[in-house]
Design an enzyme around this catalytic site. Structure first.
Site, PDB file in Angstrom:
ATOM      1  N   GLN A   1     -73.642  12.444 118.088  1.00  0.00           N
ATOM      2  CA  GLN A   1     -73.032  13.056 119.276  1.00  0.00           C
ATOM      3  C   GLN A   1     -72.656  11.991 120.290  1.00  0.00           C
ATOM      4  O   GLN A   1     -71.566  12.023 120.862  1.00  0.00           O
ATOM      5  CB  GLN A   1     -73.997  14.062 119.900  1.00  0.00           C
ATOM      6  CG  GLN A   1     -74.240  15.271 119.008  1.00  0.00           C
ATOM      7  CD  GLN A   1     -75.276  16.213 119.576  1.00  0.00           C
ATOM      8  OE1 GLN A   1     -75.855  15.978 120.631  1.00  0.00           O
ATOM      9  NE2 GLN A   1     -75.529  17.296 118.859  1.00  0.00           N
TER      10      GLN A   1
ATOM     11  N   SER B   1     -77.409   8.605 117.074  1.00  0.00           N
ATOM     12  CA  SER B   1     -76.878   9.901 117.495  1.00  0.00           C
ATOM     13  C   SER B   1     -75.379   9.981 117.260  1.00  0.00           C
ATOM     14  O   SER B   1     -74.600   9.249 117.864  1.00  0.00           O
ATOM     15  CB  SER B   1     -77.170  10.148 118.981  1.00  0.00           C
ATOM     16  OG  SER B   1     -76.381  11.227 119.445  1.00  0.00           O
TER      17      SER B   1
ATOM     18  N   ASP C   1     -81.475  17.345 110.927  1.00  0.00           N
ATOM     19  CA  ASP C   1     -81.419  18.806 111.069  1.00  0.00           C
ATOM     20  C   ASP C   1     -82.173  19.527 109.951  1.00  0.00           C
ATOM     21  O   ASP C   1     -82.476  20.719 110.073  1.00  0.00           O
ATOM     22  CB  ASP C   1     -79.963  19.274 111.105  1.00  0.00           C
ATOM     23  CG  ASP C   1     -79.258  18.824 112.384  1.00  0.00           C
ATOM     24  OD1 ASP C   1     -79.946  18.521 113.379  1.00  0.00           O
ATOM     25  OD2 ASP C   1     -78.016  18.766 112.384  1.00  0.00           O
TER      26      ASP C   1
HETATM   27  C1  S3P Z   1     -74.723  16.492 115.527  1.00  0.00           C
HETATM   28  C2  S3P Z   1     -75.516  15.372 115.583  1.00  0.00           C
HETATM   29  C3  S3P Z   1     -76.992  15.441 115.556  1.00  0.00           C
HETATM   30  C4  S3P Z   1     -77.462  16.776 114.995  1.00  0.00           C
HETATM   31  C5  S3P Z   1     -76.755  17.949 115.617  1.00  0.00           C
HETATM   32  C6  S3P Z   1     -75.265  17.841 115.373  1.00  0.00           C
HETATM   33  C7  S3P Z   1     -73.267  16.316 115.612  1.00  0.00           C
HETATM   34  O1  S3P Z   1     -77.478  15.330 116.861  1.00  0.00           O
HETATM   35  O2  S3P Z   1     -78.856  16.901 115.162  1.00  0.00           O
HETATM   36  O3  S3P Z   1     -77.226  19.157 115.075  1.00  0.00           O
HETATM   37  O4  S3P Z   1     -72.516  17.273 115.330  1.00  0.00           O
HETATM   38  O5  S3P Z   1     -72.820  15.201 115.939  1.00  0.00           O
HETATM   39  P1  S3P Z   1     -77.737  13.899 117.570  1.00  0.00           P
HETATM   40  O6  S3P Z   1     -76.418  13.253 117.810  1.00  0.00           O
HETATM   41  O7  S3P Z   1     -78.448  14.224 118.847  1.00  0.00           O
HETATM   42  O8  S3P Z   1     -78.592  13.137 116.615  1.00  0.00           O
END
Ligand code: S3P
Length: 412
Positions: free
Chosen positions: A158, A156, A300
């Site tokens: 995020q 992740s 995504d």
């Molecule tokens: C993102 C990370 C991904 C992605 C989201 C945007 C980001 O999520 O699916 O649309 O900007 O860091 P995850 O960190 O939950 O995988």
């Protein structure tokens, strides 16, 4: 809102997807805590970016048309109420990291979909850093932090970013070790802003710092938005499209290895590579021999790649995508439902789908399940289907791509 989509005889034209959602969030959040003013061009226009901007405003950051007035790492103000992250997981998780080391407590809330999404994945590492962090609703801040070394249990970007942002205000070194690489926009931007950050193999380390330089930048177009046109253009029987100014960061461009868009005018904008893509009808192609390790890099794009798989000869088994169950909707169930209603041979599996093609899809009434990417993926299915496809909840596209329906019409 319901949108009706019919397959046009020819799919032709040029589109420019909005500024990349991931990079836009980071451009706002990081410049908000930089020392001074930054100019941002081509900021993403989706509602999620609006959520980040509104939260920052509540934290005392002035954001004008393409301008962020950074207040410095210690300059955020205690908000007078809960911070509303709307539908945006990126807003909530990255802000949790940024706010964890602040001297005040913040409460982060969101819509019904966001309230269902897992936040323990940020709370757990933040607590290890000494943070006060509570769930339901998410509350962080009020205690000093110290660096940790954290091995990521789920892939992740995020969560990785949340820990790195917390690390900017933690004593000592904060290290994040990834088993599976994820998008690296946070690392690239922090480096460009002069943060003490190093990347060695799959370990990112950041040291405590008291200042970030503001970063003027132009945001590349969102490849996850371009993905809808790449799939539509590849499988429509008479298509020729150009998709302009698309970000092709190596951690984001795996779709170009699956579908042969022509990459033109490759250049660098800031630290991010950008190109124009030419997409046209591809010859009949066999099912993908899917490797579960691909799913993190394509997370995504998977809803629209499920649409693509209905047009391939044989069975594609998309695996390693259990994360789709905890996105804005349960995207595995939502796409199985929608594509199933359109006549696809699709079976839901715990961590993906089994899809057999090629199938001539037929228009049906389908639901976006309040999810922007499901709405747009089903619209692409509609562009390939016989008859009319009616998409309920089409307005959700505006979460990441407000001009999506206008762009779609322009290509028809
Ligand atoms: C993102 C990370 C991904 C992605 C989201 C945007 C980001 O999520 O699916 O649309 O900007 O860091 P995850 O960190 O939950 O995988």
């Amino acid at each position: 809102m319901i949108e009706r989509v019919k397959s046009p005889r020819r799919l032709r034209g040029t589109v420019t997807p909005p500024g990349d959602k991931s990079i836009s969030h980071r451009a706002l959040l990081l410049n908000a805590v930089a020392d001074g003013r930054a100019e941002i061009e081509n900021l993403g226009t989706g509602a999620d970016i609006g959520s980040t901007a509104a939260c920052l405003h509540s934290l005392g950051v002035e954001i004008g048309e393409g301008v962020v007035h950074g207040v410095g790492l210690g300059g955020l103000r205690k908000p007078s109420g809960p911070l509303d992250c709307g539908n945006s997981g990126t807003t909530m998780r990255l802000l949790a990291g940024l706010l964890a080391g602040q001297p005040f407590e913040s409460m982060l809330v969101g819509d019904e979909s966001l309230a269902r999404r897992p936040m323990d994945r940020v709370v757990e590492p933040l607590r290890k850093m000494g943070a006060h962090a509570e769930l339901d609703p998410l509350r962080v801040g009020g205690r000093p932090l110290h660096g940790i070394e954290y091995s990521m249990p789920v892939a992740s970007a995020q969560v990785k970013s949340a820990i790195l942002l917390a690390g900017l205000r933690a004593t000592g070194t904060t290290r994040v070790v990834e088993r599976v690489p994820t998008r690296d926009h946070t690392e690239l931007m922090l480096e460009a802003m002069g943060a003490p950050l190093t990347v060695v193999d799959r370990t990112v380390s950041v040291e405590t710092t008291d200042r970030l330089q503001p970063l003027d930048l132009r945001i590349p177009g969102d490849i996850s938005g371009a993905a809808f046109w790449i799939v539509a253009g590849s499988f429509h029987p008479d298509a020729s499209l150009e998709v302009l100014e698309v970000g092709v960061n190596p951690t984001r461009k795996a779709i170009l290895e699956l579908l042969p868009a022509k990459v033109m005018r490759l250049r660098e904008v800031g630290r991010e590579p950008v190109a124009d893509l030419q997409v046209g009808t591809i010859p009949a192609a066999p099912a993908w021999d899917w490797d579960a390790s691909w799913s993190a890099a394509l997370i995504d794009e998977l809803p629209v790649l499920a649409v693509a798989a209905t047009q391939l000869r044989g069975t594609t088994r998309i695996a390693g995508a259990a994360e789709l169950r905890v996105k804005e909707s349960d995207r595995i169930a939502a796409m199985a439902k929608g594509l199933g209603a359109m006549g696809a041979q699709i079976r839901e599996r715990e961590d993906g789908w089994e899809i057999t093609g090629p199938t001539v899809l037929t228009g049906a009434r389908v639901s976006a399940f309040d999810d922007h990417r499901v709405a747009m993926a089903l619209a692409v299915a509609g562009l390939l289907a016989g008859g009319t496809t009616e998409i309920e909840g089409a307005e959700h596209a505006a979460i990441s791509y407000p001009n999506f329906w206008r762009d779609l019409e322009s290509l028809c």
